[in-house]
Write a protein that holds these residues in place. Structure first.
Motif, PDB file in Angstrom:
ATOM      1  N   TYR A  72       0.846  -1.191   0.000  1.00 56.89           N
ATOM      2  CA  TYR A  72       0.000   0.000   0.000  1.00 56.89           C
ATOM      3  C   TYR A  72       0.880   1.239   0.000  1.00 56.89           C
ATOM      4  CZ  TYR A  72      -3.403  -3.458   1.448  1.00 56.89           C
ATOM      5  OH  TYR A  72      -4.201  -4.568   1.506  1.00 56.89           O
ATOM      6  N   MET A  73       0.341   2.330  -0.511  1.00 52.32           N
ATOM      7  CA  MET A  73       1.065   3.595  -0.506  1.00 52.32           C
ATOM      8  C   MET A  73       0.156   4.663   0.095  1.00 52.32           C
ATOM      9  SD  MET A  73       2.665   5.675  -3.738  1.00 52.32           S
ATOM     10  CE  MET A  73       4.297   4.998  -3.790  1.00 52.32           C
ATOM     11  N   VAL A  74       0.724   5.470   0.981  1.00 51.46           N
ATOM     12  CA  VAL A  74       0.002   6.581   1.595  1.00 51.46           C
ATOM     13  C   VAL A  74       0.770   7.852   1.281  1.00 51.46           C
ATOM     14  CG1 VAL A  74      -0.778   7.591   3.768  1.00 51.46           C
ATOM     15  CG2 VAL A  74      -0.810   5.103   3.482  1.00 51.46           C
ATOM     16  N   GLY A  75       0.052   8.910   0.922  1.00 46.67           N
ATOM     17  CA  GLY A  75       0.724  10.167   0.638  1.00 46.67           C
ATOM     18  C   GLY A  75      -0.113  11.354   1.055  1.00 46.67           C
ATOM     19  N   ASN A  78       1.857  16.823  -1.601  1.00 45.74           N
ATOM     20  CA  ASN A  78       2.662  16.462  -2.757  1.00 45.74           C
ATOM     21  C   ASN A  78       2.982  14.966  -2.772  1.00 45.74           C
ATOM     22  OD1 ASN A  78       6.055  16.768  -3.680  1.00 45.74           O
ATOM     23  ND2 ASN A  78       4.377  16.960  -5.143  1.00 45.74           N
ATOM     24  N   GLY A  79       3.128  14.365  -1.597  1.00 45.66           N
ATOM     25  CA  GLY A  79       3.315  12.910  -1.525  1.00 45.66           C
ATOM     26  C   GLY A  79       2.071  12.164  -1.995  1.00 45.66           C
ATOM     27  N   GLY A  80       0.895  12.732  -1.750  1.00 50.09           N
ATOM     28  CA  GLY A  80      -0.344  12.165  -2.266  1.00 50.09           C
ATOM     29  C   GLY A  80      -0.416  12.277  -3.776  1.00 50.09           C
ATOM     30  N   ILE A 100      -4.175  11.947   0.984  1.00 49.75           N
ATOM     31  CA  ILE A 100      -4.705  12.987   1.856  1.00 49.75           C
ATOM     32  C   ILE A 100      -4.342  14.342   1.261  1.00 49.75           C
ATOM     33  CG2 ILE A 100      -4.687  13.952   4.195  1.00 49.75           C
ATOM     34  CD1 ILE A 100      -3.186  10.721   4.201  1.00 49.75           C
ATOM     35  N   GLY A 101      -5.341  15.159   0.984  1.00 50.85           N
ATOM     36  CA  GLY A 101      -5.119  16.539   0.554  1.00 50.85           C
ATOM     37  C   GLY A 101      -4.268  16.679  -0.685  1.00 50.85           C
ATOM     38  N   ALA A 102      -4.589  15.945  -1.759  1.00 53.41           N
ATOM     39  CA  ALA A 102      -3.780  15.993  -2.970  1.00 53.41           C
ATOM     40  C   ALA A 102      -4.684  16.039  -4.200  1.00 53.41           C
ATOM     41  CB  ALA A 102      -2.868  14.772  -3.037  1.00 53.41           C
ATOM     42  N   THR A 103      -4.089  16.430  -5.319  1.00 56.05           N
ATOM     43  CA  THR A 103      -4.827  16.520  -6.571  1.00 56.05           C
ATOM     44  C   THR A 103      -4.159  15.663  -7.638  1.00 56.05           C
ATOM     45  OG1 THR A 103      -3.528  18.381  -7.403  1.00 56.05           O
ATOM     46  CG2 THR A 103      -5.469  18.912  -6.058  1.00 56.05           C
ATOM     47  N   ILE A 104      -4.898  15.416  -8.724  1.00 51.64           N
ATOM     48  CA  ILE A 104      -4.328  14.687  -9.865  1.00 51.64           C
ATOM     49  C   ILE A 104      -3.877  15.637 -10.963  1.00 51.64           C
ATOM     50  CG2 ILE A 104      -5.611  12.577  -9.422  1.00 51.64           C
ATOM     51  CD1 ILE A 104      -7.472  13.421 -11.772  1.00 51.64           C
ATOM     52  N   LEU A 128      -9.508   8.395  -0.624  1.00 49.73           N
ATOM     53  CA  LEU A 128      -9.264   9.825  -0.731  1.00 49.73           C
ATOM     54  C   LEU A 128      -9.738  10.512   0.536  1.00 49.73           C
ATOM     55  CD1 LEU A 128     -10.804  10.183  -4.299  1.00 49.73           C
ATOM     56  CD2 LEU A 128      -8.474   9.497  -3.693  1.00 49.73           C
ATOM     57  N   PHE A 129      -8.849  11.254   1.177  1.00 50.14           N
ATOM     58  CA  PHE A 129      -9.183  11.955   2.408  1.00 50.14           C
ATOM     59  C   PHE A 129      -9.104  13.455   2.171  1.00 50.14           C
ATOM     60  CE2 PHE A 129      -7.557   7.857   3.584  1.00 50.14           C
ATOM     61  CZ  PHE A 129      -8.365   7.449   4.636  1.00 50.14           C
TER      62      PHE A 129
END
Length: 143
Positions: A72-75, A78-80, A100-104, A128-129
């Motif tokens: 699994y990966m958590v970010g 910017n890590g997200g 958490i708190g990221a965009t595509i 998605l958080f």
């Protein structure tokens, strides 16, 4: 991230591995990743962070007993963004990602078009958080 998440304590209690790779830094303090559409020097210099994370996963799998179906990966932030990009480019490597708190995607300025990560090669479960909400959504893909 280790202090903020408490994942090391949880890993010790529950018997799983957790790894905290670091992005490149600016002036020794601003760690960031090349998420394809963001951020900073990592993006400008076209740092291959997807390749770096792939190598980290390969090395951990080589050195420890790892069930490849339970990676699994958590970010966060910017890590997200990097987690989204990694899931799109290397979906067969991951069971799921939590973001958490990221965009595509993003735009460098209001006058420039939005740049997005490429479509996923196959679906990957993404948690998605955001502030006060949580949703689960499979990514769009060809498979």
């Amino acid at each position: 991230m280790e202090e903020e998440t408490g994942l090391s304590d949880l890993a010790d209690r529950e018997g799983f591995l957790v790894v905290y790779p670091n992005g490149i830094t600016l002036f020794g303090w601003f760690q960031h990743w090349n998420a394809g559409h963001c951020c900073g020097r990592a993006m400008k210099d076209q740092v291959d962070d997807v390749g770096f994370i792939s190598t980290v996963i390969e090395e951990v799998r080589r050195d420890f007993r790892v069930d490849p179906s339970r990676i699994y990966m958590v970010g966060y932030s910017n890590g997200g963004m990097l987690a989204y990009l990694f899931a799109a480019q290397e979906p067969e490597t991951l069971a799921a990602v939590a973001v958490i708190g990221a965009t595509i995607g993003s735009s460098p300025s209001p006058s420039q078009p939005e740049v997005r990560i490429p479509p996923a090669r196959r679906p990957c479960l993404c948690w998605l958080f955001t502030v006060g909400r949580m949703t689960a959504s499979p990514t769009e893909g060809d498979g």
